[in-house]
Design an enzyme around this catalytic site. Structure first.
Site, PDB file in Angstrom:
ATOM      1  CG  HIS A 262      -1.830   1.150   1.346  1.00 42.87           C
ATOM      2  ND1 HIS A 262      -3.144   1.104   0.937  1.00 42.87           N
ATOM      3  CD2 HIS A 262      -1.637   2.412   1.814  1.00 42.87           C
ATOM      4  CE1 HIS A 262      -3.713   2.281   1.137  1.00 42.87           C
ATOM      5  NE2 HIS A 262      -2.822   3.098   1.678  1.00 42.87           N
ATOM      6  CD  GLU A 263       1.538   3.478   3.726  1.00 41.74           C
ATOM      7  OE1 GLU A 263       1.609   4.528   3.068  1.00 41.74           O
ATOM      8  OE2 GLU A 263       0.559   3.196   4.472  1.00 41.74           O
ATOM      9  CG  HIS A 266       0.219   6.264  -0.506  1.00 37.47           C
ATOM     10  ND1 HIS A 266      -0.804   7.023  -1.035  1.00 37.47           N
ATOM     11  CD2 HIS A 266      -0.349   5.534   0.498  1.00 37.47           C
ATOM     12  CE1 HIS A 266      -1.945   6.763  -0.380  1.00 37.47           C
ATOM     13  NE2 HIS A 266      -1.697   5.860   0.547  1.00 37.47           N
TER      14      HIS A 266
HETATM   15 ZN    ZN Z   1      -3.181   5.186   1.904  1.00 35.87          ZN
END
Ligand code: ZN
Length: 498
Positions: A262-263, A266
């Protein structure tokens, strides 16, 4: 005119440098800061934030903007975008009186402490008076900022430029019925087991595997790093230094593995912003929804897909030979198990969106004045029961679970589901442009997908509002149908539903 543009850019570059210093101090605060330095760090951050706010709201910036707005700049040029993005930031920052900003910041500090205590005691009544103050000040904030239809529009604008309450309502209405129906159908089936994910997993191996995948996705460690923290996040210092954090559970594979993916999503976004936007507001991504679309795309659409694990599972098994006893199909079912639960951050791909809808509907009612703060627990529990079919036994598992409201973050929650919606729209557009992407992923090749995202999303930074970027990249405006179709297709197959 060139002179005005040059002067504006120079001023904005200085402000950007202050933002980067704040970002680094804040990253450090959440990773390595010794506990005894917390107060001093708070002072440093407050000073830098005040300085950058003063520089941005300097009347000279306003005059430069007015001068630049009086002459036509080439439409769709970076310079035209710079002027309009800066105007938006300048107006928002200038409309709030500084004594209001200071009073609200103090209230946040107080409210966060009270919220943490109330959550510990599972007692909303302890937090209620502070939340009532926050709601009242948020209403005043919306009035200062201005809006056309609904005060919530002014709040949304801070997290999702150009987004309106009516648009969020439209998209959530398209989602709610099909998702509630899907959750009910799944609940009627026999449950899938996540036992394979709950056994000993050495932390160092978890880290090595997650980093191997992050790099395979395209995360550049010569411009990034992975550290440990309690609440994982990605932090861009500049596009040349984008850091991610994660946490490990030695008995459960999911938090570190999917948290890191997830990170990484980003971070790929921030690392992909065009070099020419460095030290400019165009280089600072403003839309949390678009940001979340990138993290969810890599975490879920890639990272929870069967094709991806055809490539990655043999690798994971070499790190953890105990998984040799678990067939791929069982592992795939385990990482995609759907289970209505009380805590948003632990929710699966489907029910997560229902958690967001509960919060959005309550926030609207609080800002409308149609819901009294004292009635929040009852209203919360009624909606969770209606949408998820389970009733929170206490406030800690209910309306006290999230920190957002105590930080004055009303308007933030919808961006999580907007991100989910956009992630599928973007992923499908990428696959239309490059039909080989699905086969590539199953071979461990992610460069075609990343290159499409770089060209269509990442490189543009803050140049376009999310609605415009979405139309440019996908040909469509915000639309819940692709997410509904994706969830129904994937989970009807997984659960053997008609
Ligand atoms: Zn997030």
């Amino acid at each position: 005119m060139n002179h005005a543009l040059t002067e504006l850019k120079e001023r904005l570059a200085v402000i950007n440098d202050l933002h980067e210093a704040v970002a680094l101090l804040s990253w450090d605060q959440h990773t390595y800061l010794p506990p005894g330095a917390t107060a001093a760090r708070g002072q440093q951050l407050a000073t830098l934030s005040k300085l950058s706010h003063q520089l941005l709201t300097d009347s000279a910036v306003g005059k430069l903007l007015t001068a630049l707005e009086s002459v036509p700049l080439a439409p769709d040029s970076d310079d035209a975008a710079l002027v309009s993005v800066t105007r938006r930031l300048y107006d928002r920052a200038s409309k709030l009186p500084s004594d209001f900003v200071e009073a609200f910041a103090k209230l946040h500090t107080q409210a966060q402490q009270r919220w943490a205590e109330a959550r510990r005691h599972k007692d909303f009544a302890q937090f209620a008076p502070l939340l009532a103050e926050i709601v009242a000040m948020t209403r005043r904030e919306a009035d200062y900022l201005g809006y056309l239809d609904h005060p919530y529009d002014a709040l949304l604008e801070g997290y999702e430029p150009g987004m309106r309450t009516a648009e969020v309502k439209r998209v959530f209405a398209e989602l709610k019925g099909p998702i509630v129906a899907l959750v009910q159908a799944i609940k009627a089936q026999s449950r899938l087991s996540d036992a394979p994910l709950r056994q000993p997993f050495a932390e160092a191996k978890q880290e090595a595997f997650a980093l191997e995948i992050a790099q395979a996705f395209g995360y550049d460690l010569s411009h990034g790093r992975l550290d440990r923290t309690v609440h994982p996040f990605a932090q861009s210092i500049s596009k040349y230094d984008v850091r991610i954090t994660t946490r490990y559970n030695p008995e459960y594979l999911v938090p570190a593995l999917f948290g890191t993916l997830h990170e990484t999503g980003h971070a790929l976004y921030e690392q992909g912003v065009a070099d020419e936007y460095y030290r400019s507001p165009l280089g600072e991504v403003q839309s949390l929804g678009l940001h979340e679309s990138q993290s969810r795309l890599w975490e879920n659409l890639v990272g929870r897909s069967l094709g991806f694990w055809q490539y990655a599972y043999p690798k994971l098994q070499t790190y953890f030979p105990a998984l040799n006893a678990v067939p791929l199909a069982e592992f795939y079912a385990a990482i995609n198990r759907v289970e209505p639960s009380f805590i948003r951050v632990e929710a699966d791909e489907i029910t997560y969106n229902l958690h967001i809808m509960v919060r959005f509907e309550l926030e609207l009612a609080l800002i409308d004045g149609t819901l009294a703060v004292s009635d929040v627990p009852e209203a919360w529990n009624a909606k969770v029961t209606e949408y998820l079919g389970i009733t929170p036994p206490d406030d800690a598992l209910g309306c006290l679970q999230d920190i957002h409201w105590s930080m004055g973050g009303i308007g933030y929650f919808p961006t999580y589901t907007l991100g989910n919606v956009m992630s599928v729209q973007l992923f499908e557009a990428a696959k239309r442009a490059h039909p080989e992407i699905a086969a590539d992923i199953a071979q461990g090749r992610f460069s075609t997908l990343l290159a499409w995202l770089r060209d269509n999303v990442h490189r543009h930074g803050a140049k376009y509002e999310p609605s415009e970027l979405l139309v440019r990249a996908t040909g469509s405006r915000l639309n819940a149908q692709p997410l509904v179709g994706y969830l129904e297709g994937k989970y009807r197959a997984l659960y053997g539903l008609a």
